[in-house]
Design a protein around this motif. Structure first.
Motif, mmCIF file in Angstrom:
data_model
loop_
_atom_site.group_PDB
_atom_site.id
_atom_site.type_symbol
_atom_site.label_atom_id
_atom_site.label_comp_id
_atom_site.label_asym_id
_atom_site.label_seq_id
_atom_site.Cartn_x
_atom_site.Cartn_y
_atom_site.Cartn_z
ATOM 1 N N SER A 22 0.826 -1.268 -0.149
ATOM 2 C CA SER A 22 0.040 -0.205 -0.087
ATOM 3 C C SER A 22 0.982 1.082 0.059
ATOM 4 O O SER A 22 0.366 2.353 -0.361
ATOM 5 N N ARG A 23 2.133 1.225 0.320
ATOM 6 C CA ARG A 23 3.067 2.559 0.419
ATOM 7 C C ARG A 23 3.805 2.660 -0.997
ATOM 8 O O ARG A 23 4.665 1.697 -0.945
ATOM 9 N N GLY A 24 3.271 3.442 -1.694
ATOM 10 C CA GLY A 24 4.636 3.710 -2.949
ATOM 11 C C GLY A 24 4.394 2.481 -3.666
ATOM 12 O O GLY A 24 3.442 1.771 -3.924
ATOM 13 N N GLU A 25 5.767 2.032 -4.212
ATOM 14 C CA GLU A 25 5.746 0.877 -4.999
ATOM 15 C C GLU A 25 6.073 -0.481 -3.811
ATOM 16 O O GLU A 25 6.351 -1.476 -4.797
ATOM 17 N N GLY A 26 6.009 -0.102 -2.819
ATOM 18 C CA GLY A 26 5.914 -1.240 -1.806
ATOM 19 C C GLY A 26 7.153 -1.272 -0.997
ATOM 20 O O GLY A 26 7.999 -0.652 -1.243
ATOM 21 N N ILE A 27 6.846 -1.929 0.092
ATOM 22 C CA ILE A 27 8.054 -2.379 0.971
ATOM 23 C C ILE A 27 8.323 -3.706 1.232
ATOM 24 O O ILE A 27 7.449 -4.551 1.504
ATOM 25 N N LYS A 28 9.604 -4.003 0.799
ATOM 26 C CA LYS A 28 9.901 -5.592 1.046
ATOM 27 C C LYS A 28 11.117 -5.880 1.729
ATOM 28 O O LYS A 28 12.085 -5.123 1.722
ATOM 29 N N THR A 29 11.147 -6.723 2.775
ATOM 30 C CA THR A 29 12.308 -7.123 3.439
ATOM 31 C C THR A 29 12.652 -8.525 3.343
ATOM 32 O O THR A 29 12.029 -9.509 3.341
ATOM 33 N N HIS A 30 14.005 -8.689 3.221
ATOM 34 C CA HIS A 30 14.769 -9.870 2.573
ATOM 35 C C HIS A 30 15.805 -10.347 3.642
ATOM 36 O O HIS A 30 16.184 -9.777 4.667
ATOM 37 N N HIS A 31 15.985 -11.721 3.474
ATOM 38 C CA HIS A 31 17.002 -12.345 4.369
ATOM 39 C C HIS A 31 18.393 -12.467 3.793
ATOM 40 O O HIS A 31 18.255 -13.312 2.678
ATOM 41 N N ALA A 32 19.284 -11.996 4.054
ATOM 42 C CA ALA A 32 20.691 -12.050 3.225
ATOM 43 C C ALA A 32 21.466 -13.244 3.484
ATOM 44 O O ALA A 32 22.428 -13.455 2.686
ATOM 45 N N LYS A 33 20.990 -14.043 4.600
ATOM 46 C CA LYS A 33 21.838 -15.262 4.843
ATOM 47 C C LYS A 33 23.197 -14.859 4.997
ATOM 48 O O LYS A 33 24.038 -15.573 4.399
ATOM 49 N N ASN A 34 23.572 -13.910 5.696
ATOM 50 C CA ASN A 34 25.018 -13.727 6.062
ATOM 51 C C ASN A 34 25.908 -13.017 4.952
ATOM 52 O O ASN A 34 27.001 -12.947 4.908
ATOM 53 N N ALA A 35 25.226 -12.965 3.937
ATOM 54 C CA ALA A 35 25.940 -12.162 2.725
ATOM 55 C C ALA A 35 26.568 -10.758 3.095
ATOM 56 O O ALA A 35 25.577 -10.122 3.917
ATOM 57 N N HIS A 67 5.651 15.656 5.667
ATOM 58 C CA HIS A 67 6.481 16.273 4.761
ATOM 59 C C HIS A 67 5.840 16.110 3.219
ATOM 60 O O HIS A 67 6.440 16.994 2.243
ATOM 61 N N GLY A 68 4.894 15.203 2.947
ATOM 62 C CA GLY A 68 4.081 15.387 1.792
ATOM 63 C C GLY A 68 5.065 14.548 0.741
ATOM 64 O O GLY A 68 5.027 14.630 -0.315
ATOM 65 N N ARG A 69 6.161 13.793 1.262
ATOM 66 C CA ARG A 69 6.859 13.091 0.239
ATOM 67 C C ARG A 69 6.679 11.616 0.301
ATOM 68 O O ARG A 69 6.392 10.925 1.206
ATOM 69 N N ASN A 70 6.477 11.104 -0.963
ATOM 70 C CA ASN A 70 5.844 9.824 -1.300
ATOM 71 C C ASN A 70 7.250 8.798 -1.488
ATOM 72 O O ASN A 70 7.982 8.932 -2.499
ATOM 73 N N SER A 71 7.661 8.217 -0.524
ATOM 74 C CA SER A 71 8.822 7.376 -0.443
ATOM 75 C C SER A 71 10.336 8.228 -0.309
ATOM 76 O O SER A 71 10.134 9.517 -0.502
ATOM 77 N N TYR A 72 11.154 7.641 -0.579
ATOM 78 C CA TYR A 72 12.543 8.377 -0.360
ATOM 79 C C TYR A 72 12.786 9.468 -1.697
ATOM 80 O O TYR A 72 13.417 10.398 -1.466
ATOM 81 N N ASP A 73 12.357 8.919 -2.805
ATOM 82 C CA ASP A 73 12.547 9.612 -4.043
ATOM 83 C C ASP A 73 11.614 10.595 -4.306
ATOM 84 O O ASP A 73 11.493 11.331 -5.382
ATOM 85 N N GLY A 74 10.355 10.814 -3.564
ATOM 86 C CA GLY A 74 9.187 11.539 -3.968
ATOM 87 C C GLY A 74 8.284 10.950 -4.951
ATOM 88 O O GLY A 74 7.281 11.688 -5.251
ATOM 89 N N ASN A 75 8.808 9.817 -5.405
ATOM 90 C CA ASN A 75 7.851 9.376 -6.409
ATOM 91 C C ASN A 75 7.494 8.074 -6.025
ATOM 92 O O ASN A 75 7.255 7.023 -7.287
ATOM 93 N N GLY A 76 7.577 7.495 -4.896
ATOM 94 C CA GLY A 76 6.930 6.168 -4.319
ATOM 95 C C GLY A 76 7.967 5.104 -4.652
ATOM 96 O O GLY A 76 7.479 3.950 -4.750
ATOM 97 N N ALA A 77 9.272 5.381 -4.629
ATOM 98 C CA ALA A 77 10.360 4.057 -5.032
ATOM 99 C C ALA A 77 10.078 3.214 -3.969
ATOM 100 O O ALA A 77 9.619 3.417 -2.855
ATOM 101 N N ALA A 78 10.245 1.732 -4.378
ATOM 102 C CA ALA A 78 10.048 0.472 -3.631
ATOM 103 C C ALA A 78 11.093 0.902 -2.449
ATOM 104 O O ALA A 78 12.338 1.175 -2.764
ATOM 105 N N ILE A 79 10.832 0.280 -1.231
ATOM 106 C CA ILE A 79 11.621 0.292 -0.130
ATOM 107 C C ILE A 79 12.090 -0.985 0.094
ATOM 108 O O ILE A 79 11.138 -1.790 0.486
#
Ligand code: 0DB
Ligand code: CA
Ligand code: ZN
Length: 313
Positions: free
Chosen positions: A35-48, A90-102
Motif C-alpha cells: 500500500s505504500r508507494g511501489e511497496g516495502i519488501k524485507t529480505h534475508h541476506a543469509k549472512n551475505a 512532509h508530503g513526500r512519497n517514499s525516499y525519492d518523492g515518486n513512490g520508490a520501492a523500499i
C-alpha cells in the motif's frame, strides 16, 4: 495466484509485538507491503556481505502470517513508520518523492556491527551481541538509513568533509524527528549490556567525543574526513533550534521539534547542494525559516542564534 494484501504480526528485536503489511500468495505470507508507494519488501541476506551481488537475498516468508525473526519484523515495521513520517509530515512519497520501492535486507554479514544505505536498499547487521544487537531494532537507525536515500535524491551531499558531515547530520536529525522520544541515536541497539548509552547524542555530542562547536571540528582523514564526528556540530545546532539553551554563552529560544523539522526538510530539499559547507548550511536554514515563518520571526532568530552558538557565522 493473486497477491492478496494481508496484515501480519511478529515480535521485534526487543521482544515487543507489532503488526505490519504482508502479502499472501500461493499459500505463503511474505514481508511485502503493497500500500505504500511501489511497496516495502524485507529480505534475508543469509549472512551475505553488504557488497555481495547476492543481495537483497530471499523475501522473508511465513506460512502462518506470524513472524518470529525480530530483525526482519523491525526492519519491515520501522520502514513503514519512516515512510509514513515522510508522507504525512512532509508530503513526500517514499525516499525519492515518486513512490520508490523500499527494500531492506537483514542478517547481512556475520555479527556485523553496522548498517547502511548502499545506494539501492537498506542493509542491517546482526551485531555481535556486545557492541550491538541487530541494528534494525532501533527506529533511529532505520530512519537514519532511509534519510540517506532522501538526501541522495535531493541535496546529494558529497559524503566527505563538511558536506559529508551535513549528510550525516541530516540522517541523525530526521532519525530524531521520527524516533522523537529523545535526542539520542542508536540507544536501543547499542551496547545491550550497558544501559543508557548511545552511539551519538544530538543534545550533547561531546558526551560521545563528537564536537559541539565549529572550532572543535575534526580535520583528519578518518571516517571520510570525520562525517560521523563533525555531524555533532550541526546536530547541536538543530537541538538548540528545537529545544533552546545557552551554549558557549549564546542563548537560543527553542521553537519545537515540528517547526525545526520543517526548516531542515526545506533546507535539504530546496537549498542544500552536493558541495554545501557549514556556512552554506547556516544560510540554507535561515532562508528556509524565512520562507516558512518570515524574516523577522522568532524561528529565524532561533536559527541565527543556534548557528552562532556552534561557531558557524
Ligand atoms: O549510515 C551510516 O552513516 C553508517 C554506515 C556505515 C557504513 C558505511 C559504508 C559501508 C558500510 C557501512 C551506519 C550507522 C553509523 O553511524 N555508523 C557509524 C558508527 C559505527 C557503527 N558501528 C561501528 C563499528 C565500528 C566503528 C564505528 C561504528 C560508522 O560506521 O562509523 C548509522 C546509524 C547506526 C549505524
Ligand atoms: Ca533515539
Ligand atoms: Zn549515516
Amino acid at each position: 495466484w493473486n497477491a492478496a494484501e494481508a496484515t501480519g504480526s511478529g515480535t521485534g528485536v526487543l521482544g515487543d509485538t507489532k503488526t505490519f503489511e504482508t502479502t499472501y500468495s500461493g499459500g505463503t505470507y511474505y514481508l511485502w507491503g503493497q500500500s505504500r508507494g511501489e511497496g516495502i519488501k524485507t529480505h534475508h541476506a543469509k549472512n551475505a556481505s553488504y557488497t555481495s551481488p547476492k543481495l537483497p537475498g530471499t523475501l522473508i516468508s511465513s506460512t502462518t502470517n506470524t513472524f518470529t525473526d525480530g530483525a526482519a519484523v523491525d526492519a519491515h515495521a520501522y520502514a513503514e513508520k519512516v515512510y509514513d513520517y515522510y508522507k504525512l509530515v512532509h508530503g513526500r512519497n517514499s525516499y525519492d518523492g515518486n513512490g520508490a520501492a523500499i527494500v531492506s535486507s537483514v542478517h547481512v554479514g556475520r555479527s556485523w556491527n553496522n548498517a547502511a544505505w548502499i545506494g539501492t536498499q537498506m542493509v542491517y547487521g546482526d551485531g555481535d551481541g556486545m557492541t550491538f544487537r541487530p541494528l534494525s531494532g532501533d527506529l533511529d537507525v532505520v530512519a537514519h538509513e532511509l534519510t540517506h536515500a532522501v538526501t541522495d535524491t535531493t541535496a546529494d551531499l558529497i559524503y566527505q568533509n563538511e558536506s559529508g558531515a551535513l549528510n550525516e547530520s541530516m540522517s541523525d536529525i530526521f532519525a530524531a524527528m521520527v524516533d522523537s522520544d529523545n535526542w539520542l541515536i542508536g540507544e536501543d541497539v547499542y551496547t545491550p549490556n550497558i544501559p543508557g548509552d548511545a552511539l551519538r547524542s544530538m543534545s550533547d555530542p561531546a558526551a560521545y567525543g563528537d564536537p559541539d562547536h565549529y572550532s572543535k571540528r575534526y580535520t583528519g582523514n578518518e571516517d571520510n574526513g570525520g562525517v560521523h564526528i563533525n555531524s555533532g556540530i550541526n546536530n547541536k545546532a538543530c537541538y538548540l533550534i528545537a529545544q533552546g539553551g545557552t551554549h558557549y554563552g549564546v542563548t537560543v529560544t527553542g521553537i519545537g521539534r515540528d517547526k525545526t523539522a520543517k526548516i531542515y526538510y526545506r533546507a535539504l530539499t530546496v537549498y542544500l547542494h552536493p558541495s554545501s559547507t557549514f556556512a552554506d548550511m547556516r544560510q540554507a536554514a535561515v532562508q528556509a525559516a524565512t520562507d516558512l515563518y518570515g524574516a523577522s520571526s522568532p524561528e529565524v532568530q532561533a536559527v541565527k542564534n543556534a548557528y552562532t552558538a556552534v561557531g558557524v557565522n
